[in-house]
Design a protein around this motif. Structure first.
Motif, PDB file in Angstrom:
ATOM      1  N   PHE A   1       1.952  24.144  69.863  1.00  0.00           N
ATOM      2  CA  PHE A   1       1.086  24.708  68.817  1.00  0.00           C
ATOM      3  C   PHE A   1       0.893  26.200  69.052  1.00  0.00           C
ATOM      4  O   PHE A   1       1.116  26.699  70.159  1.00  0.00           O
ATOM      5  CB  PHE A   1      -0.297  24.023  68.856  1.00  0.00           C
ATOM      6  CG  PHE A   1      -0.216  22.530  68.758  1.00  0.00           C
ATOM      7  CD1 PHE A   1      -0.331  21.899  67.530  1.00  0.00           C
ATOM      8  CD2 PHE A   1       0.012  21.763  69.884  1.00  0.00           C
ATOM      9  CE1 PHE A   1      -0.234  20.519  67.431  1.00  0.00           C
ATOM     10  CE2 PHE A   1       0.111  20.382  69.799  1.00  0.00           C
ATOM     11  CZ  PHE A   1      -0.009  19.764  68.565  1.00  0.00           C
ATOM     12  N   SER A   2       0.364  26.868  68.035  1.00  0.00           N
ATOM     13  CA  SER A   2       0.156  28.314  68.109  1.00  0.00           C
ATOM     14  C   SER A   2      -0.965  28.703  69.078  1.00  0.00           C
ATOM     15  O   SER A   2      -0.965  29.812  69.602  1.00  0.00           O
ATOM     16  CB  SER A   2      -0.177  28.848  66.715  1.00  0.00           C
ATOM     17  OG  SER A   2      -1.238  28.090  66.160  1.00  0.00           O
ATOM     18  N   THR A   3      -1.935  27.830  69.286  1.00  0.00           N
ATOM     19  CA  THR A   3      -3.051  28.094  70.216  1.00  0.00           C
ATOM     20  C   THR A   3      -3.504  26.756  70.822  1.00  0.00           C
ATOM     21  O   THR A   3      -3.123  25.679  70.330  1.00  0.00           O
ATOM     22  CB  THR A   3      -4.289  28.700  69.503  1.00  0.00           C
ATOM     23  OG1 THR A   3      -4.807  27.706  68.591  1.00  0.00           O
ATOM     24  CG2 THR A   3      -3.979  29.971  68.752  1.00  0.00           C
ATOM     25  N   GLY A   4      -4.370  26.850  71.830  1.00  0.00           N
ATOM     26  CA  GLY A   4      -4.954  25.632  72.396  1.00  0.00           C
ATOM     27  C   GLY A   4      -5.821  24.912  71.381  1.00  0.00           C
ATOM     28  O   GLY A   4      -5.814  23.681  71.282  1.00  0.00           O
ATOM     29  N   MET A   5      -6.592  25.678  70.588  1.00  0.00           N
ATOM     30  CA  MET A   5      -7.447  25.043  69.589  1.00  0.00           C
ATOM     31  C   MET A   5      -6.636  24.332  68.514  1.00  0.00           C
ATOM     32  O   MET A   5      -7.076  23.318  67.964  1.00  0.00           O
ATOM     33  CB  MET A   5      -8.408  26.065  68.954  1.00  0.00           C
ATOM     34  CG  MET A   5      -9.670  26.330  69.761  1.00  0.00           C
ATOM     35  SD  MET A   5     -10.467  24.862  70.461  1.00  0.00           S
ATOM     36  CE  MET A   5     -10.814  23.891  69.022  1.00  0.00           C
TER      37      MET A   5
ATOM     38  N   SER B   1      -2.249  36.190  80.503  1.00  0.00           N
ATOM     39  CA  SER B   1      -3.122  36.700  79.425  1.00  0.00           C
ATOM     40  C   SER B   1      -2.393  37.590  78.430  1.00  0.00           C
ATOM     41  O   SER B   1      -2.953  38.570  77.942  1.00  0.00           O
ATOM     42  CB  SER B   1      -4.311  37.483  80.020  1.00  0.00           C
ATOM     43  OG  SER B   1      -5.248  36.582  80.547  1.00  0.00           O
ATOM     44  N   ASP B   2      -1.108  37.264  78.165  1.00  0.00           N
ATOM     45  CA  ASP B   2      -0.402  38.098  77.190  1.00  0.00           C
ATOM     46  C   ASP B   2       0.204  37.306  76.033  1.00  0.00           C
ATOM     47  O   ASP B   2       0.981  37.845  75.240  1.00  0.00           O
ATOM     48  CB  ASP B   2       0.677  38.960  77.873  1.00  0.00           C
ATOM     49  CG  ASP B   2       1.637  38.152  78.729  1.00  0.00           C
ATOM     50  OD1 ASP B   2       1.545  36.905  78.718  1.00  0.00           O
ATOM     51  OD2 ASP B   2       2.487  38.756  79.403  1.00  0.00           O
ATOM     52  N   VAL B   3      -0.154  36.033  75.918  1.00  0.00           N
ATOM     53  CA  VAL B   3       0.345  35.250  74.798  1.00  0.00           C
ATOM     54  C   VAL B   3      -0.542  34.014  74.602  1.00  0.00           C
ATOM     55  O   VAL B   3      -1.178  33.561  75.550  1.00  0.00           O
ATOM     56  CB  VAL B   3       1.826  34.860  75.047  1.00  0.00           C
ATOM     57  CG1 VAL B   3       1.957  33.595  75.851  1.00  0.00           C
ATOM     58  CG2 VAL B   3       2.592  34.753  73.759  1.00  0.00           C
ATOM     59  N   MET B   4      -0.600  33.510  73.361  1.00  0.00           N
ATOM     60  CA  MET B   4      -1.400  32.309  73.104  1.00  0.00           C
ATOM     61  C   MET B   4      -0.502  31.130  72.767  1.00  0.00           C
ATOM     62  O   MET B   4       0.598  31.309  72.231  1.00  0.00           O
ATOM     63  CB  MET B   4      -2.360  32.548  71.926  1.00  0.00           C
ATOM     64  CG  MET B   4      -3.281  33.720  72.172  1.00  0.00           C
ATOM     65  SD  MET B   4      -4.743  33.732  71.144  1.00  0.00           S
ATOM     66  CE  MET B   4      -5.721  32.442  71.903  1.00  0.00           C
TER      67      MET B   4
END
Ligand code: PLP
Length: 392
Positions: free
Chosen positions: A83-87, A214-217
């Protein structure tokens, strides 16, 4: 771990073994939105799933797929998707597994974004949400026994590092036919493998330790094939797809996951132990400390206790401000799980929307500092904390 006996070798090789082209030793980033076929029969076969291949990058992509395969192997799952993010991983999983009129039981101490799904969005879908005291396993079992479709757990929790007994609660959930989902973002498959403890689906914010810089989600879900296939279908249609460049960055980060987690574990333990003896520190929250109320469960289900900890100071919030402003080797920023140490006060970051009383009810002291220990030298981190605490 299927063909891999060790997580360090899996972190480097899993999912990528047969995909190198032209002698390259890194995967290419396939930015292509779509994939062409001169043979119409082949195109239809791929489109209908009769043959392996890719059609359109919202669905699958040849750089994204090896990442899904790597996490599948490292977590011991049957299938994985991204997915694009954890959320996006968490919301897509819950929206797939729950329908109007159904019930979900979850622990109260989930990540703030997940909590919003439970208190704001699922009720809007007429899903019955039951949030339980995270440490009261008897109460969780009682609620689960009343019947539910999903049991949602997170362990260790944010920001007070509570530990939930996955094996015990998964048994209770399976007894009523519920699916068990675990957010394993804090632990990663290096420190904890929930599928081996009875979970059906594990979700991740890959933005944190998996990528690690800390450079991508990104987000991932891994587990039972029948469930992941449904979650994949929801994502491919609703569209929270991981970008191939982000997938490449997470794949690259994961090659050092085991090495990094070893150092995070070491630094987490050293900093927590040192803080617990400091006269200006009121309380330290870290599952590796013997004083942690569920240290025994942490020992049973984790192979390392991680780099996340929090501590409260004697005195008020002004002390927190002084310590934070004087720390040299710590970014004062949201997020966690990066090579560089990150610190923040839950009062003004993750839990800013709660009143003082609500924070107190959630067991979050006003003077709490959340500390994501990076991979710097442990002596340097302790010396830095020492000089910052001396000024408070
Ligand atoms: N799960 C946990 C435990 C988290 O800490 C976070 C973010 O901080 C998330 C999920 C959400 O991840 P993302 O920010 O990648 O959407």
């Amino acid at each position: 771990m299927s063909d891999f006996n060790t997580s360090s070798t899996a972190a480097v090789w899993a999912g990528e073994e047969n995909l190198f082209a032209e002698g390259a030793i890194c995967l290419p980033v396939f930015n292509s939105v779509t994939f062409g076929y001169d043979d119409m029969g082949e195109w239809f076969d791929v489109a209908l799933g009769r043959k392996k291949g890719h059609i359109y990058s919202r669905n699958t992509n040849p750089t994204v797929r090896p990442l899904e395969e790597k996490i599948r192997i490292m977590d011991g799952g049957e299938e994985a998707t991204s997915f694009s993010t954890g959320m996006a991983a968490i919301s897509n999983t819950l929206f797939t597994l729950l329908a109007p009129g159904e019930r979900v039981v979850a622990v109260k101490d989930t990540y703030g974004g997940s909590n919003k799904i439970f208190i704001e969005f699922l009720p809007r879908m007429q899903v019955d949400v039951c949030l339980c005291d995270t440490s009261d396993f008897d109460a969780i079992e009682r609620e689960v026994a009343k019947g539910c479709k999903v049991l949602y757990l997170e362990t260790p929790t944010n920001p007070t590092l509570k530990i939930v007994d996955i094996e015990r609660l998964a048994k209770a959930a399976h007894a009523v036919g519920a699916v068990v989902v675990v957010d394993n973002t804090f632990a990663t498959p290096i420190n904890q493998r929930p599928l081996t403890l009875g979970a059906d689906v594990v979700v991740y914010s890959a933005t944190k330790y998996l990528n690690g810089h800390s450079d991508v989600m990104g987000g991932l879900a891994v587990g039972r094939k029948d469930l992941i296939d449904r979650i994949f279908h929801y994502r491919e249609i609703t569209g929270a797809t991981l970008h191939p460049h982000s997938a490449y960055m997470i794949l690259r980060g994961m090659k050092t996951l085991e090495l990094r987690i070893k150092r995070h574990n070491e630094n987490g333990m050293r900093v927590a132990t040192w803080l617990s003896q400091h006269p200006k520190v009121d309380k330290v929250f870290y599952p590796g400390l013997e004083t942690h109320p569920n240290h025994d469960i942490a020992r049973k289900q984790m192979t390392g206790f991680g780099g996340m900890l929090s501590f409260s100071l004697k005195g008020g919030f002004d002390k927190v401000v002084t310590v934070l402003e004087n720390l040299k080797y710590a970014h004062k920023a949201a997020s966690l799980g990066s090579v560089g140490t990150l610190v923040g006060p839950p009062r003004t970051t993750s839990h800013v929307e709660l009143s003082e009383q609500e924070r107190a009810n959630a067991g979050i002291p006003e003077s709490l500092i959340r500390y994501s220990a990076g991979i710097e030298d442990g002596d340097d981190l302790i010396a830095d904390l020492e000089q910052a605490l001396a000024k408070a």
